[in-house]
Design an enzyme around this catalytic site. Structure first.
Site, PDB file in Angstrom:
ATOM      1  N   ASP A  63      81.841   1.052 -85.697  1.00 45.79           N
ATOM      2  CA  ASP A  63      81.287   0.695 -84.391  1.00 45.79           C
ATOM      3  C   ASP A  63      79.967  -0.053 -84.505  1.00 45.79           C
ATOM      4  OD1 ASP A  63      79.956   2.905 -85.396  1.00 45.79           O
ATOM      5  OD2 ASP A  63      80.558   4.264 -83.797  1.00 45.79           O
ATOM      6  N   ASP A 132      79.581  16.418 -78.801  1.00 42.03           N
ATOM      7  CA  ASP A 132      80.603  16.579 -77.761  1.00 42.03           C
ATOM      8  C   ASP A 132      82.005  16.248 -78.277  1.00 42.03           C
ATOM      9  OD1 ASP A 132      80.310  13.903 -78.196  1.00 42.03           O
ATOM     10  OD2 ASP A 132      79.703  13.393 -76.146  1.00 42.03           O
ATOM     11  N   HIS A 134      82.807  13.456 -79.948  1.00 41.91           N
ATOM     12  CA  HIS A 134      83.150  12.019 -80.073  1.00 41.91           C
ATOM     13  C   HIS A 134      83.165  11.607 -81.539  1.00 41.91           C
ATOM     14  CE1 HIS A 134      78.681  10.968 -79.893  1.00 41.91           C
ATOM     15  NE2 HIS A 134      79.088  10.136 -80.829  1.00 41.91           N
ATOM     16  N   GLU A 139      83.943   8.377 -76.652  1.00 35.74           N
ATOM     17  CA  GLU A 139      83.339   9.470 -75.894  1.00 35.74           C
ATOM     18  C   GLU A 139      84.423  10.357 -75.264  1.00 35.74           C
ATOM     19  OE1 GLU A 139      80.352  10.008 -76.311  1.00 35.74           O
ATOM     20  OE2 GLU A 139      78.976   8.472 -75.590  1.00 35.74           O
TER      21      GLU A 139
HETATM   22  C1  GLP Z   1      77.108   8.184 -83.400  1.00 32.64           C
HETATM   23  C2  GLP Z   1      78.087   7.426 -84.293  1.00 32.64           C
HETATM   24  C3  GLP Z   1      79.179   8.346 -84.807  1.00 32.64           C
HETATM   25  C4  GLP Z   1      78.554   9.582 -85.425  1.00 32.64           C
HETATM   26  C5  GLP Z   1      77.734  10.329 -84.392  1.00 32.64           C
HETATM   27  C6  GLP Z   1      77.067  11.572 -84.940  1.00 32.64           C
HETATM   28  O1  GLP Z   1      77.621   8.353 -82.138  1.00 32.64           O
HETATM   29  N1  GLP Z   1      78.679   6.311 -83.593  1.00 32.64           N
HETATM   30  O2  GLP Z   1      79.988   7.652 -85.749  1.00 32.64           O
HETATM   31  O3  GLP Z   1      79.561  10.421 -85.947  1.00 32.64           O
HETATM   32  O4  GLP Z   1      76.729   9.443 -83.929  1.00 32.64           O
HETATM   33  O5  GLP Z   1      75.833  11.247 -85.531  1.00 32.64           O
HETATM   34  P1  GLP Z   1      75.047  12.187 -86.521  1.00 32.64           P
HETATM   35  O6  GLP Z   1      75.775  12.154 -87.805  1.00 32.64           O
HETATM   36  O7  GLP Z   1      73.681  11.545 -86.626  1.00 32.64           O
HETATM   37  O8  GLP Z   1      75.004  13.533 -85.909  1.00 32.64           O
END
Ligand code: GLP
Length: 253
Positions: A63, A132, A134, A139
């Site tokens: 992404d 959540d 995602h 989302e």
């Molecule tokens: C963002 C990214 C996801 C990731 C998520 C969790 O939304 N687009 O790919 O899994 O954050 O982030 P973190 O690993 O910092 O908790």
């Protein structure tokens, strides 16, 4: 779904890194799907430390923010360059990250998915998970059959991301992300989650119903998923002793 619970993030990361390293040794032309976020950072550090050969490896990132130039310090282009690509011998043309500046998002997404197919599909999709549920930027309420497209972030995800943008007001609303359907086409998905704040999302993903309200729960329908957790992230799993026993008593087939 194989659930591997380790005492700490470091231990879980080390096991996951060994797995990725083995794939790159066995398949020098492997195609990897890559996430961003805090979760994969120690894994990327460990993979760099291992001095693997990335020369023929192809990568596709999940992404990117819409409207953000690749040079912006909070872009996922910058993140990947800083934390992985500039430290390894990957061939530049084999790196794919969604273009947040494209003037034609549907056309770009269609082309990106075609590039994944042309590369032979993703061998190993690395994933994180949001609090959540995602994954990528799919989302809650995302279609579980979704393809790569533009998504609008929830206020919660924008808040989680705000730090990189100097506050909530500047935190982007729109992103381009692989869809859940895109992710599900990878041959193997490897999801990492650490810390108590991920425990609820993980319990929902592994043991809850398959639901668009926890998009990562769609992985229950994928034939090959490995989940690497530390103890706090695993703390709400009902079948924890079972998962642990399976890992510790794996027959060598
Ligand atoms: C963002 C990214 C996801 C990731 C998520 C969790 O939304 N687009 O790919 O899994 O954050 O982030 P973190 O690993 O910092 O908790």
């Amino acid at each position: 779904m194989e659930v591997i619970i380790q005492p700490t993030q470091e231990a879980a990361t080390a096991v996951a890194a060994q797995f990725v390293a083995q794939l790159l040794r066995e398949k020098p032309r492997a195609v990897l799907g890559l996430p961003t976020g805090n979760t994969p950072l120690p894994l990327y550090r460990e993979l760099v430390r291992m001095k693997l050969d990335w020369h023929r490896v192809t990568t596709f990132n999940l992404d990117e923010y819409v409207g953000l130039s690749p040079q912006h310090p909070a872009s996922y282009h910058s993140f990947m360059h800083e934390n992985l690509f500039r430290h390894i011998n990957i061939t530049r043309k084999n790196i794919h990250i969604p273009d947040g500046m494209t003037g034609n998002i549907p056309g770009f997404c269609e082309k990106y998915e075609q590039q994944i197919r042309d590369a032979g599909g993703i061998d190993l999709q690395l994933l994180g998970i949001g609090v959540d549920g995602h994954s990528g930027f799919n989302e809650p309420s995302s279609s579980l059959a979704s393809r790569m497209r533009m998504k609008t972030l929830t206020a919660r995800t924008r808040r989680d991301n705000a730090k990189g943008f100097g506050g909530m007001a500047q935190s982007p609303h729109h992103v381009i992300t692989m869809g859940i359907g895109t992710i599900m086409e990878a041959r193997h998905c490897l999801l990492l989650a650490f810390g108590r704040k991920k425990a609820k999302a993980i319990a929902g993903m592994v043991e809850g119903p398959v639901t668009a309200m926890n998009p990562a729960s769609a992985l229950q329908l994928h034939p090959k998923v490995t989940v690497y957790l530390d103890e706090p992230a695993a703390s709400r799993l009902k079948m924890k002793p079972y998962y642990r026993w399976i890992f510790e008593n794996k027959p060598s087939l």
